[in-house]
Design a protein around this motif. Structure first.
Motif, PDB file in Angstrom:
ATOM      1  N   MET A  64       0.841  -1.208   0.000  1.00 40.57           N
ATOM      2  CA  MET A  64       0.000   0.000   0.000  1.00 40.57           C
ATOM      3  C   MET A  64       0.875   1.257   0.000  1.00 40.57           C
ATOM      4  O   MET A  64       0.548   2.244  -0.670  1.00 40.57           O
ATOM      5  N   LYS A  65       1.984   1.224   0.699  1.00 37.80           N
ATOM      6  CA  LYS A  65       2.918   2.366   0.677  1.00 37.80           C
ATOM      7  C   LYS A  65       3.443   2.597  -0.737  1.00 37.80           C
ATOM      8  O   LYS A  65       3.695   3.732  -1.137  1.00 37.80           O
ATOM      9  N   GLU A  66       3.607   1.507  -1.511  1.00 36.69           N
ATOM     10  CA  GLU A  66       4.076   1.635  -2.896  1.00 36.69           C
ATOM     11  C   GLU A  66       3.145   2.486  -3.747  1.00 36.69           C
ATOM     12  O   GLU A  66       3.571   3.069  -4.734  1.00 36.69           O
ATOM     13  N   VAL A  67       1.865   2.537  -3.381  1.00 38.33           N
ATOM     14  CA  VAL A  67       0.898   3.337  -4.136  1.00 38.33           C
ATOM     15  C   VAL A  67       0.487   4.589  -3.363  1.00 38.33           C
ATOM     16  O   VAL A  67      -0.539   5.212  -3.646  1.00 38.33           O
ATOM     17  N   GLY A  68       1.299   4.963  -2.372  1.00 36.99           N
ATOM     18  CA  GLY A  68       1.097   6.222  -1.664  1.00 36.99           C
ATOM     19  C   GLY A  68       0.035   6.213  -0.577  1.00 36.99           C
ATOM     20  O   GLY A  68      -0.454   7.274  -0.176  1.00 36.99           O
ATOM     21  N   ILE A  69      -0.321   5.033  -0.068  1.00 41.54           N
ATOM     22  CA  ILE A  69      -1.315   4.951   1.000  1.00 41.54           C
ATOM     23  C   ILE A  69      -0.678   4.286   2.210  1.00 41.54           C
ATOM     24  O   ILE A  69      -0.190   3.154   2.127  1.00 41.54           O
ATOM     25  N   ASP A  70      -0.677   4.996   3.334  1.00 39.90           N
ATOM     26  CA  ASP A  70      -0.084   4.481   4.558  1.00 39.90           C
ATOM     27  C   ASP A  70      -1.187   3.926   5.457  1.00 39.90           C
ATOM     28  O   ASP A  70      -1.996   4.676   6.001  1.00 39.90           O
ATOM     29  N   ILE A  71      -1.241   2.607   5.585  1.00 43.14           N
ATOM     30  CA  ILE A  71      -2.221   1.974   6.466  1.00 43.14           C
ATOM     31  C   ILE A  71      -1.553   1.435   7.724  1.00 43.14           C
ATOM     32  O   ILE A  71      -2.167   0.673   8.484  1.00 43.14           O
ATOM     33  N   SER A  72      -0.318   1.841   7.974  1.00 39.48           N
ATOM     34  CA  SER A  72       0.438   1.280   9.093  1.00 39.48           C
ATOM     35  C   SER A  72      -0.167   1.612  10.454  1.00 39.48           C
ATOM     36  O   SER A  72       0.051   0.885  11.419  1.00 39.48           O
ATOM     37  N   SER A  73      -0.943   2.678  10.546  1.00 42.37           N
ATOM     38  CA  SER A  73      -1.545   3.024  11.839  1.00 42.37           C
ATOM     39  C   SER A  73      -2.928   2.394  12.029  1.00 42.37           C
ATOM     40  O   SER A  73      -3.500   2.480  13.111  1.00 42.37           O
ATOM     41  N   GLN A  74      -3.465   1.754  10.983  1.00 39.68           N
ATOM     42  CA  GLN A  74      -4.752   1.068  11.105  1.00 39.68           C
ATOM     43  C   GLN A  74      -4.554  -0.195  11.938  1.00 39.68           C
ATOM     44  O   GLN A  74      -3.471  -0.777  11.949  1.00 39.68           O
ATOM     45  N   LYS A  75      -5.590  -0.600  12.627  1.00 39.37           N
ATOM     46  CA  LYS A  75      -5.543  -1.788  13.479  1.00 39.37           C
ATOM     47  C   LYS A  75      -6.682  -2.734  13.105  1.00 39.37           C
ATOM     48  O   LYS A  75      -7.779  -2.277  12.787  1.00 39.37           O
ATOM     49  N   PRO A  76      -6.443  -4.047  13.158  1.00 36.64           N
ATOM     50  CA  PRO A  76      -7.536  -4.995  12.967  1.00 36.64           C
ATOM     51  C   PRO A  76      -8.607  -4.784  14.048  1.00 36.64           C
ATOM     52  O   PRO A  76      -8.283  -4.525  15.211  1.00 36.64           O
ATOM     53  N   LYS A  77      -9.868  -4.868  13.625  1.00 36.03           N
ATOM     54  CA  LYS A  77     -10.985  -4.607  14.522  1.00 36.03           C
ATOM     55  C   LYS A  77     -11.977  -5.766  14.487  1.00 36.03           C
ATOM     56  O   LYS A  77     -12.159  -6.404  13.452  1.00 36.03           O
ATOM     57  N   ASP A  78     -12.652  -5.979  15.610  1.00 36.67           N
ATOM     58  CA  ASP A  78     -13.728  -6.962  15.680  1.00 36.67           C
ATOM     59  C   ASP A  78     -14.948  -6.452  14.939  1.00 36.67           C
ATOM     60  O   ASP A  78     -15.335  -5.285  15.101  1.00 36.67           O
ATOM     61  N   LEU A  79     -15.586  -7.321  14.170  1.00 37.77           N
ATOM     62  CA  LEU A  79     -16.836  -7.001  13.518  1.00 37.77           C
ATOM     63  C   LEU A  79     -17.924  -6.975  14.589  1.00 37.77           C
ATOM     64  O   LEU A  79     -18.126  -7.958  15.289  1.00 37.77           O
ATOM     65  N   THR A  80     -18.612  -5.843  14.728  1.00 32.88           N
ATOM     66  CA  THR A  80     -19.637  -5.712  15.758  1.00 32.88           C
ATOM     67  C   THR A  80     -21.025  -5.569  15.140  1.00 32.88           C
ATOM     68  O   THR A  80     -21.161  -5.207  13.964  1.00 32.88           O
ATOM     69  N   GLU A  81     -22.030  -5.817  15.958  1.00 32.59           N
ATOM     70  CA  GLU A  81     -23.401  -5.629  15.499  1.00 32.59           C
ATOM     71  C   GLU A  81     -23.656  -4.173  15.125  1.00 32.59           C
ATOM     72  O   GLU A  81     -24.363  -3.891  14.159  1.00 32.59           O
ATOM     73  N   ASP A  82     -23.099  -3.243  15.890  1.00 34.71           N
ATOM     74  CA  ASP A  82     -23.263  -1.816  15.570  1.00 34.71           C
ATOM     75  C   ASP A  82     -22.690  -1.485  14.200  1.00 34.71           C
ATOM     76  O   ASP A  82     -23.305  -0.745  13.431  1.00 34.71           O
ATOM     77  N   MET A  83     -21.519  -2.021  13.904  1.00 34.46           N
ATOM     78  CA  MET A  83     -20.916  -1.778  12.583  1.00 34.46           C
ATOM     79  C   MET A  83     -21.854  -2.256  11.482  1.00 34.46           C
ATOM     80  O   MET A  83     -22.073  -1.554  10.496  1.00 34.46           O
ATOM     81  N   MET A  84     -22.384  -3.468  11.651  1.00 32.65           N
ATOM     82  CA  MET A  84     -23.264  -4.030  10.626  1.00 32.65           C
ATOM     83  C   MET A  84     -24.563  -3.231  10.516  1.00 32.65           C
ATOM     84  O   MET A  84     -25.029  -2.944   9.421  1.00 32.65           O
TER      85      MET A  84
END
Length: 150
Positions: A64-84
């Protein structure tokens, strides 16, 4: 075929697209990164997983950095009922794990069927990244008429 954004959102409120996969460590994180980069301001995005890992796949961060997008600060998250419940549109990235596949828990989900980048060489992860970017751009293009292609 197109799926319209739900009635939850009016023109004045933000619409949310939710990208889901099992570990939320690769595909869904890339999709979230691309959507943040390209989407109009009235759209929000989030990604989550049914069994999230502790960190994003480092090769995913690298490509992703190769295409100019930094996702290094993103964290995996649990899928919640609220999200859905709050998502206007839900995209399942593709499942290789029948036991924890998000599509088993979600109705009216768009399923992209994209290969998991886990344990793949960087060249393959680049191909997966490019496919995700193409599909995200298709979604963004379709939002101009308030619908998302399946």
């Amino acid at each position: 075929m197109k799926i319209s954004f739900g009635k939850k959102s009016s023109d004045d409120t933000k619409k949310t697209i939710l990208f889901v996969c099992v570990q939320n460590a690769g595909r869904s994180q890339m999709a979230e990164g691309f959507f943040r980069k390209y989407a109009q301001k009235r759209y929000e995005t989030v990604s989550a997983g049914t069994v999230p890992t502790s960190q994003i796949n480092p090769i995913t961060v690298e490509v992703m950095k190769e295409v100019g997008i930094d996702i290094s600060s993103q964290k995996p998250k649990d899928l919640t009922e609220d999200m859905m419940r709050n998502a206007t549109t839900i995209v399942n990235m593709g499942c290789m794990d029948d036991k924890y596949c998000p599509a088993l828990f979600l109705s009216k989900v768009i399923d992209w069927g994209i290969e998991d980048p886990k344990d793949k060489p960087i060249e393959k992860v680049r191909e997966i990244r490019d496919e995700i970017e193409k599909r995200v751009l298709e979604i963004i293009e379709s939002t101009k008429d308030n619908a998302i292609p399946v």
